[in-house]
Write an enzyme that holds these catalytic residues in place. Structure first.
Site, PDB file in Angstrom:
ATOM      1  N   VAL A 109      35.363  42.278  36.675  1.00 12.37           N
ATOM      2  CA  VAL A 109      36.048  41.845  37.904  1.00 12.37           C
ATOM      3  C   VAL A 109      37.181  40.879  37.576  1.00 12.37           C
ATOM      4  CG1 VAL A 109      35.769  40.650  40.102  1.00 12.37           C
ATOM      5  CG2 VAL A 109      33.961  42.179  39.283  1.00 12.37           C
TER       6      VAL A 109
ATOM      7  N   ARG B 291      33.271  34.040  25.759  1.00 18.09           N
ATOM      8  CA  ARG B 291      33.574  34.654  24.470  1.00 18.09           C
ATOM      9  C   ARG B 291      35.033  35.078  24.420  1.00 18.09           C
ATOM     10  NH1 ARG B 291      28.052  37.624  25.522  1.00 18.09           N
ATOM     11  NH2 ARG B 291      29.293  38.049  27.366  1.00 18.09           N
TER      12      ARG B 291
ATOM     13  N   VAL C 252      29.074  40.534  48.838  1.00 17.92           N
ATOM     14  CA  VAL C 252      28.302  41.549  49.558  1.00 17.92           C
ATOM     15  C   VAL C 252      29.093  42.845  49.655  1.00 17.92           C
ATOM     16  CG1 VAL C 252      27.034  42.090  51.660  1.00 17.92           C
ATOM     17  CG2 VAL C 252      27.298  39.714  50.966  1.00 17.92           C
TER      18      VAL C 252
ATOM     19  N   GLY D  77      30.875  44.710  47.614  1.00 15.35           N
ATOM     20  CA  GLY D  77      32.156  44.884  46.925  1.00 15.35           C
ATOM     21  C   GLY D  77      33.366  44.822  47.818  1.00 15.35           C
TER      22      GLY D  77
ATOM     23  N   GLY E  56      27.046  55.122  33.672  1.00 15.95           N
ATOM     24  CA  GLY E  56      27.497  53.739  33.835  1.00 15.95           C
ATOM     25  C   GLY E  56      27.195  53.150  35.204  1.00 15.95           C
TER      26      GLY E  56
ATOM     27  N   LYS F  34      21.849  40.123  48.956  1.00 15.92           N
ATOM     28  CA  LYS F  34      22.873  40.490  49.949  1.00 15.92           C
ATOM     29  C   LYS F  34      22.290  40.427  51.356  1.00 15.92           C
ATOM     30  CE  LYS F  34      25.268  43.346  46.540  1.00 15.92           C
ATOM     31  NZ  LYS F  34      25.287  44.683  45.918  1.00 15.92           N
TER      32      LYS F  34
ATOM     33  N   GLY G  79      32.108  47.620  41.220  1.00 13.38           N
ATOM     34  CA  GLY G  79      33.208  48.041  40.361  1.00 13.38           C
ATOM     35  C   GLY G  79      34.276  46.965  40.275  1.00 13.38           C
TER      36      GLY G  79
END
Lengths: 430, 430
Positions: B17, B49, B134, B136, B189, B207, B306
């Protein structure tokens, strides 16, 4: 920050929507107070015919002098649910001049004159909110102008008129013709005595203009919207649609051109695949499908009209506008910075389903195919059906401009072997 | 009011994101400037990282010291897309203390500690926005807390987890079992290596807590949410659902009790009729159905997860929070004035689909029916099927409390003629 002086609201119009707004403001006053942060009170209700005011609306607030109400000087918010261009436009202007913010449900006025009204609101440091003007209770204006404010909307595809969706759904499910379905819609109160604004697409076109302006951050006026009604959709069209795995909806379609340099807005009946989320929007429901660069495909669904749903949208705006008043700020105003021009219908690119009545003899298909090829319109599928010496030819094209399709159809009409063009319908949502 | 000093944004987290947020802030800087009314710039990006930072993310902005970034003193907005409770919670608190507003996508933290974070934001005159937490990209938090601010929400029924919807859709359409469908979701995925948070309903429960709090203007914590995962849904359950004209979805359900004095929130698999708009939500899509007193039935549909969709929601909030900063105001904060208690699962009222393995002999149905009657659970339909000496009995009840149903099932298990309770599933959306 609970202040004691209540925010004062002038309600203009007390019909189906206005009386619901008045009722909910009374019955849910405590909730509204808690959500706004201050009490809110109805200061006056302007109506044309005081004899017609509904039960439950406080009689002592009724006036026939809307202008005097708006000019009173102590009004914080004017809620305009009269509809039509005048006197709504003059009253809204007067409201801004007297320090009020405005919540409106007036799609015709916003589509016609939104830019001037927004400018006037900004000049006076006021809000102009109008969630109820598009698709009734469905949150659409706020999501487009706020939730998607960090995204790039490329396409809005919507069923934004409940009357026509009811009629088309009825034709689809029962096999009824247009007139029969319209009669049922009228009997059930879904269609007005004069259904012109709905069935000819004027109502949807006003909503398309508003949606396109917000979605693409530009100005789109009612005159910029291409419009075709749905009165000529036939049971035969539905039969053809079914053969393609489609149904027929009256769609409002707002698109950004592929090169990003212009937009289009249009309203017309179209075939859409049954697998598309809009295909299953039944009865008088509305739904709007939005395609944005980052968000992907979103859909907003709900009742697109009616007193209570529209009042819900009005009251949501009222809470926001009151909160802004208390915070001495304003919400997002017009955003038209992209200044994208609106291209004419001829430049729209889509697919087409064309039914031709042709002579039942060899070589007709070759002739027809040649005409398509000469105009650069590529054919996806062709279906031939013979019936008693006559034959029909159903052609579905690949994507082509509306101008190329129109030229193709003009040339087809001039062929001796083409007896008539039974129907032309755009195919969307693929 | 275009100011020259840009608004400065600190980005915490630069995974799927965060990197999309950074990318869009760079590529769409002009649009964001126009929509906010001032330029907005990325002032720093904190990561754990630095070696893993994606291409396209400005390397000179990367830091591993998130706390120092948040404390810099010139940050207007902190965007938190780290997830998890700590260090996100401490960083958000520090952000408020240093004058920044916060945009977060952190459902776990909001569900766990939303009230305290909201209080902290208010104390410091800052905004806390979290549309991305909530479902996306689907605008849901803003419509619930703003568009429906003048309405009364009675019910929220949603598919809010894409992984489990993908698995259930796969089981429904292909007849696959749970394990096989999970494997496919993992390969594509859609499911993580450890899918527990999704398949056991923890993600959906967080949610549900957030949605219930906003919808009912009260506080609902993760612990208040009843939760059942979907790992025990079988191909046989889908076959039963089909016989009833239903499918199975993992639903988050938030309801106001009939007397209005309490609310419930729960996550569990449930049968819903194929005619319900949620039934046709396929693959990893999310959709939330909202029932409000005035608005009626609304549905919001789109990608629930996503990088890009979630970034869209984050950026919409970023624009709003930046506009508030410029206007020296804040948006709506927590609204929890109703203080409605959350009732336990036993008080939830719904319908049930129960499959029993019973002895294939006369009188069993009468025995079973007596147990239901003794517990006040009224039977809607019963279906008996014999197979090789064994028989199965499928009972669908009318509405009853979960406590009454549990007691009924307990008593059924004690019957000699009941060999086992093959499945119990709630039936929703009718």
């Amino acid at each position: 920050m609970m202040r004691t002086r209540p925010l004062k609201v002038a309600l203009l119009g007390c019909g189906v929507v206005g009386s619901e707004v008045a009722r909910i403001m009374t019955t849910h006053a405590d909730d509204l107070t808690a959500r706004i942060g201050a009490p809110v009170e109805l200061a006056g209700i302007a109506v044309r015919r005081p004899g017609r005011v509904r039960a439950g609306v406080p009689a002592d607030l009724i006036t026939t002098d809307a202008t005097a109400l708006v000019k009173r000087g102590d009004i914080d918010v004017v809620v305009e649910v009269i509809g039509g261009l005048e006197p709504a436009r003059a009253l809204i202007s007067t409201a801004f001049e007297h320090g009020a913010s405005v919540v409106s449900a007036n799609k015709a006025l916003l589509a016609e004159d939104g830019a001037a009204l927004h400018a006037k609101a900004e000049e006076h440091g006021a809000d102009l909110y109008y969630e109820a003007a598009v698709a009734g209770a469905i949150p659409l204006v706020r999501p487009l102008r706020e939730s998607l404010a960090g995204d790039k909307v490329n396409r809005v595809l919507g069923i934004v008129n409940g009357t026509t969706n009811f009629i088309l759904d009825k034709m689809d499910t029962s096999g009824a013709g247009y007139t029969e379905a319209l009669d049922e819609a009228t009997a059930l109160g879904y269609a007005e005595a004069d259904p012109t604004a709905d069935v000819e697409g004027f109502d949807a076109a006003a909503k398309a203009a508003i949606l396109a302006g917000i979605a693409f951050h530009t100005r789109v006026r009612l005159d910029d919207v291409y419009r075709e009604g749905m009165t000529e959709v036939t049971a035969a069209d539905f039969a053809s649609a079914k053969q393609m795995g489609c149904t027929i909806k009256l769609l409002a379609i707002c698109e950004r051109a592929a090169d990003g340099r212009s937009v289009t807005a249009r309203v017309h009946p179209a075939m859409i695949p049954l697998s598309h989320p809009l295909a299953s929007v039944r009865e008088a429901y509305n739904a709007v499908f939005v395609e944005a660069e980052a968000a992907g495909q979103l859909m907003f669904y709900g009742p697109g009209a009616g007193g209570s749903p529209t009042a819900s949208a009005v009251l949501g705006d009222l809470v926001a506008v009151c909160r802004n008043k208390l915070g001495e700020t304003t919400g997002p105003g017009e955003s038209a910075y992209t200044r994208l021009p609106v291209s004419p219908m001829g430049e729209v690119v889509t697919r087409y389903h064309i039914s031709l009545d042709v002579a039942d003899k060899p070589g007709v298909l070759a002739q027809v195919a040649t005409v398509f090829a000469e105009h650069g319109v590529s054919i996806d599928t062709v279906r031939q059906q013979g019936k008693d010496g006559e034959a029909s030819l159903v052609v579905v094209t690949h994507r082509a401009t509306d101008a190329a399709l129109s030229a193709t159809v003009g040339a087809l009409r001039r062929l001796d072997t083409v007896r008539g063009v039974a129907s032309i319908m755009r195919v969307e949502g693929e």
